[in-house]
Design a protein around this motif. Structure first.
Motif, PDB file in Angstrom:
ATOM      1  N   ALA A  57       0.813  -1.213   0.000  1.00 36.56           N
ATOM      2  CA  ALA A  57       0.000   0.000   0.000  1.00 36.56           C
ATOM      3  C   ALA A  57       0.848   1.264   0.000  1.00 36.56           C
ATOM      4  O   ALA A  57       1.022   1.894  -1.020  1.00 36.56           O
ATOM      5  CB  ALA A  57      -0.962  -0.012   1.195  1.00 36.56           C
ATOM      6  N   SER A  58       1.413   1.651   1.149  1.00 36.83           N
ATOM      7  CA  SER A  58       1.908   3.019   1.342  1.00 36.83           C
ATOM      8  C   SER A  58       0.803   3.975   0.920  1.00 36.83           C
ATOM      9  O   SER A  58       0.881   4.665  -0.101  1.00 36.83           O
ATOM     10  CB  SER A  58       3.194   3.267   0.560  1.00 36.83           C
ATOM     11  OG  SER A  58       4.241   2.484   1.071  1.00 36.83           O
ATOM     12  N   PRO A  59      -0.277   4.042   1.711  1.00 38.18           N
ATOM     13  CA  PRO A  59      -1.516   4.681   1.270  1.00 38.18           C
ATOM     14  C   PRO A  59      -1.447   6.201   1.322  1.00 38.18           C
ATOM     15  O   PRO A  59      -1.113   6.780   2.341  1.00 38.18           O
ATOM     16  CB  PRO A  59      -2.537   4.136   2.263  1.00 38.18           C
ATOM     17  CG  PRO A  59      -1.753   3.914   3.528  1.00 38.18           C
ATOM     18  CD  PRO A  59      -0.384   3.497   3.079  1.00 38.18           C
ATOM     19  N   SER A  60      -1.804   6.815   0.218  1.00 38.72           N
ATOM     20  CA  SER A  60      -1.832   8.278   0.164  1.00 38.72           C
ATOM     21  C   SER A  60      -3.276   8.742   0.090  1.00 38.72           C
ATOM     22  O   SER A  60      -3.998   8.669   1.075  1.00 38.72           O
ATOM     23  CB  SER A  60      -0.991   8.783  -1.003  1.00 38.72           C
ATOM     24  OG  SER A  60      -0.849  10.185  -0.960  1.00 38.72           O
ATOM     25  N   GLY A  61      -3.748   9.191  -1.070  1.00 42.88           N
ATOM     26  CA  GLY A  61      -5.080   9.770  -1.166  1.00 42.88           C
ATOM     27  C   GLY A  61      -6.199   8.779  -0.917  1.00 42.88           C
ATOM     28  O   GLY A  61      -6.040   7.569  -1.081  1.00 42.88           O
ATOM     29  N   ALA A  62      -7.364   9.317  -0.518  1.00 43.89           N
ATOM     30  CA  ALA A  62      -8.547   8.504  -0.243  1.00 43.89           C
ATOM     31  C   ALA A  62      -9.781   9.238  -0.759  1.00 43.89           C
ATOM     32  O   ALA A  62      -9.817  10.465  -0.800  1.00 43.89           O
ATOM     33  CB  ALA A  62      -8.679   8.226   1.248  1.00 43.89           C
ATOM     34  N   ALA A  63     -10.796   8.457  -1.145  1.00 37.87           N
ATOM     35  CA  ALA A  63     -12.050   9.026  -1.624  1.00 37.87           C
ATOM     36  C   ALA A  63     -13.165   8.026  -1.394  1.00 37.87           C
ATOM     37  O   ALA A  63     -12.935   6.812  -1.350  1.00 37.87           O
ATOM     38  CB  ALA A  63     -11.963   9.378  -3.107  1.00 37.87           C
ATOM     39  N   VAL A  64     -14.382   8.521  -1.260  1.00 41.02           N
ATOM     40  CA  VAL A  64     -15.571   7.682  -1.169  1.00 41.02           C
ATOM     41  C   VAL A  64     -16.375   7.858  -2.443  1.00 41.02           C
ATOM     42  O   VAL A  64     -16.665   8.986  -2.861  1.00 41.02           O
ATOM     43  CB  VAL A  64     -16.419   8.043   0.061  1.00 41.02           C
ATOM     44  CG1 VAL A  64     -17.795   7.387  -0.013  1.00 41.02           C
ATOM     45  CG2 VAL A  64     -15.698   7.622   1.339  1.00 41.02           C
ATOM     46  N   ALA A  65     -16.709   6.732  -3.089  1.00 38.88           N
ATOM     47  CA  ALA A  65     -17.525   6.745  -4.299  1.00 38.88           C
ATOM     48  C   ALA A  65     -18.105   5.360  -4.515  1.00 38.88           C
ATOM     49  O   ALA A  65     -17.447   4.345  -4.223  1.00 38.88           O
ATOM     50  CB  ALA A  65     -16.694   7.153  -5.521  1.00 38.88           C
ATOM     51  N   GLY A  66     -19.347   5.293  -5.002  1.00 37.95           N
ATOM     52  CA  GLY A  66     -19.940   4.026  -5.375  1.00 37.95           C
ATOM     53  C   GLY A  66     -20.028   3.013  -4.259  1.00 37.95           C
ATOM     54  O   GLY A  66     -19.915   1.809  -4.495  1.00 37.95           O
ATOM     55  N   GLY A  67     -20.217   3.477  -3.029  1.00 35.83           N
ATOM     56  CA  GLY A  67     -20.369   2.553  -1.917  1.00 35.83           C
ATOM     57  C   GLY A  67     -19.087   1.995  -1.364  1.00 35.83           C
ATOM     58  O   GLY A  67     -19.118   1.059  -0.551  1.00 35.83           O
ATOM     59  N   SER A  68     -17.938   2.549  -1.763  1.00 35.60           N
ATOM     60  CA  SER A  68     -16.649   2.054  -1.279  1.00 35.60           C
ATOM     61  C   SER A  68     -15.731   3.206  -0.921  1.00 35.60           C
ATOM     62  O   SER A  68     -15.887   4.335  -1.416  1.00 35.60           O
ATOM     63  CB  SER A  68     -15.960   1.181  -2.338  1.00 35.60           C
ATOM     64  OG  SER A  68     -16.635  -0.031  -2.538  1.00 35.60           O
ATOM     65  N   LEU A  69     -14.772   2.898  -0.064  1.00 33.61           N
ATOM     66  CA  LEU A  69     -13.634   3.773   0.185  1.00 33.61           C
ATOM     67  C   LEU A  69     -12.518   3.338  -0.745  1.00 33.61           C
ATOM     68  O   LEU A  69     -12.175   2.156  -0.809  1.00 33.61           O
ATOM     69  CB  LEU A  69     -13.186   3.653   1.644  1.00 33.61           C
ATOM     70  CG  LEU A  69     -11.923   4.421   2.040  1.00 33.61           C
ATOM     71  CD1 LEU A  69     -12.168   5.928   2.004  1.00 33.61           C
ATOM     72  CD2 LEU A  69     -11.440   3.987   3.430  1.00 33.61           C
ATOM     73  N   TRP A  70     -11.953   4.294  -1.465  1.00 30.17           N
ATOM     74  CA  TRP A  70     -10.876   4.021  -2.420  1.00 30.17           C
ATOM     75  C   TRP A  70      -9.588   4.642  -1.898  1.00 30.17           C
ATOM     76  O   TRP A  70      -9.588   5.785  -1.438  1.00 30.17           O
ATOM     77  CB  TRP A  70     -11.219   4.598  -3.787  1.00 30.17           C
ATOM     78  CG  TRP A  70     -12.482   4.018  -4.353  1.00 30.17           C
ATOM     79  CD1 TRP A  70     -13.764   4.444  -4.095  1.00 30.17           C
ATOM     80  CD2 TRP A  70     -12.602   2.907  -5.237  1.00 30.17           C
ATOM     81  NE1 TRP A  70     -14.660   3.667  -4.783  1.00 30.17           N
ATOM     82  CE2 TRP A  70     -13.991   2.722  -5.491  1.00 30.17           C
ATOM     83  CE3 TRP A  70     -11.676   2.068  -5.852  1.00 30.17           C
ATOM     84  CZ2 TRP A  70     -14.455   1.703  -6.328  1.00 30.17           C
ATOM     85  CZ3 TRP A  70     -12.144   1.061  -6.694  1.00 30.17           C
ATOM     86  CH2 TRP A  70     -13.514   0.890  -6.922  1.00 30.17           C
ATOM     87  N   VAL A  71      -8.490   3.900  -1.971  1.00 30.97           N
ATOM     88  CA  VAL A  71      -7.210   4.341  -1.423  1.00 30.97           C
ATOM     89  C   VAL A  71      -6.130   4.163  -2.482  1.00 30.97           C
ATOM     90  O   VAL A  71      -5.971   3.070  -3.049  1.00 30.97           O
ATOM     91  CB  VAL A  71      -6.843   3.543  -0.155  1.00 30.97           C
ATOM     92  CG1 VAL A  71      -5.457   3.945   0.348  1.00 30.97           C
ATOM     93  CG2 VAL A  71      -7.889   3.756   0.932  1.00 30.97           C
ATOM     94  N   ALA A  72      -5.387   5.227  -2.744  1.00 28.31           N
ATOM     95  CA  ALA A  72      -4.298   5.212  -3.724  1.00 28.31           C
ATOM     96  C   ALA A  72      -3.014   4.736  -3.051  1.00 28.31           C
ATOM     97  O   ALA A  72      -2.606   5.287  -2.023  1.00 28.31           O
ATOM     98  CB  ALA A  72      -4.106   6.598  -4.319  1.00 28.31           C
TER      99      ALA A  72
END
Length: 373
Positions: free
Chosen positions: A288-303
């Motif tokens: 991972a090394s997770p940076s940005g995050a967003a909520v869309a379409g019923g999920s949390l998305w993590v870059a």
């Protein structure tokens, strides 16, 4: 405004126009989640196989380490480049400079990082930015003029610890109208447990940079015990999720509660005891090394940066998350930022392959449109 190269393929310009209608020891530099087993749901949103990430299309190429993205009401967007420039991305894929922010020090992981628009934009025509200087990290506000140029930066929050890494940098206005600021420990782990320091925290301030009156410690600090937070996202219930870089064991997604202590440096991942709040999801850093995050379409998305993938984590209600599923693994390199696409129906994802840790492909860095199917 200074013209820049427009590199979007012709067949994608129509799609962009349609949308306008509506790390190593872990700085930044890893399929299955680590030590945090996500709880199950009673009434879950669509399962990952029902809501999948489709084939990406390129929105624009030729960016220089894009970090923050803010959609404008006319279907265009502002993009911060880590070296200090803010670029306007038109709905047809053309780019132009709106200005260079003064005083940016782009050493290491620092530079011009997160962007946010005033919630009342364009009536309050202000752009907010998080940046690294030679002395600190800070949040500034700039007027975005009718001619498309930026005014002089007004400092709202200063004194956030800075270093070659662990600078945090994401900013976002929450559903309550306050500005949330994600910081890192500036390479000094002990600052994360020091509530008098702004390092290793999530801050909550008003539009003028003053602490929200109901913050838990009579200061800008909302939560503490963070190592390096670079992603903030709210679900439809108002729950705030934050992504956090671990050191060498576990990266995290946390549900943020006012006054909560998330453990760093006393604990990395779950299991630190009752005084610390456990993460909802964990990964090994190379996943991972997770940076940005967003909520869309019923999920949390993590870059994911080192993980070079886009994680989808189903929202299961009441602040609970389902089992993460990886998309785009290794296809576009390091992924820095994710946010809902203008007009809905997908995501924008920005790469970060020119940040000194990636393997740039021709045309990097770029923004992708990922449809949700």
């Amino acid at each position: 405004m200074r013209p820049r190269n427009a590199t979007t393929a012709a067949r994608l310009l129509a799609a962009a126009s349609a949308l306008s209608l509506a790390a190593a020891c872990s700085g930044e530099g890893g399929e299955e989640p680590g030590g945090g087993a996500p709880p199950s749901a009673e009434d879950g949103d669509p399962a990952p196989e029902q809501l999948d990430a489709g084939t990406p299309e390129t929105v624009v190429t030729g960016l220089e380490v894009p970090w923050g993205i803010a959609h404008l009401p006319d279907g265009s967007a502002l993009v911060s480049e880590r070296g200090g420039e803010i670029v306007r991305l038109a709905a047809n894929g053309d780019t132009s400079s709106v200005g260079e922010v003064e005083g940016v020090d782009a050493t290491g992981e620092g530079g011009l990082l997160g962007l946010a628009l005033d919630p009342a934009f364009p009536n309050e025509p202000y752009v907010y930015a998080y940046l690294t200087t030679d002395a600190d990290n800070r949040v500034v506000r700039m007027e975005y003029g009718a001619d498309g140029d930026l005014g002089e930066p007004e400092v709202l929050v200063e004194g956030i610890p800075s270093a070659g890494n662990h600078n945090g940098g994401r900013i976002a206005f929450g559903p309550d109208g306050f500005l949330y600021v994600a910081t890192g420990d500036g390479g000094r782990p002990g600052l994360a447990q020091d509530r008098d320091s702004l390092g290793g925290k999530i801050l909550r301030v008003d539009r003028d940079g003053e602490p929200a009156e109901d913050n838990p410690f009579d200061s800008p600090v909302l939560s503490y015990g963070h190592r390096n937070v670079q992603g903030l996202a709210w679900d439809g219930e108002g729950n705030l999720y934050a992504t956090e870089f671990g050191q060498d064991r576990l990266d995290e997604v946390n549900l943020i509660e006012p006054g909560a202590n998330y453990g760093w440096p006393e604990v990395e991942g779950p299991g630190g005891g009752e005084e610390y709040t456990d993460p909802l999801v964990t990964w090994e850093p190379d996943e991972a090394s997770p940076s940005g995050a967003a909520v869309a379409g019923g999920s949390l998305w993590v870059a994911g940066l080192a993980g070079e993938r886009l994680w989808e984590i189903p929202l299961e209600g009441d602040g609970e998350l389902g089992e993460p599923v990886a998309h785009l693994t290794g296809e576009y390199g390091r992924l820095r930022t994710v946010l809902p696409a203008p007009g809905g129906g997908g995501l924008w994802v920005a790469t970060s392959n020119l940040d000194g840790r990636g393997d740039p492909a021709e045309g990097d860095d770029r923004i992708l449109h990922v449809p949700l199917e």
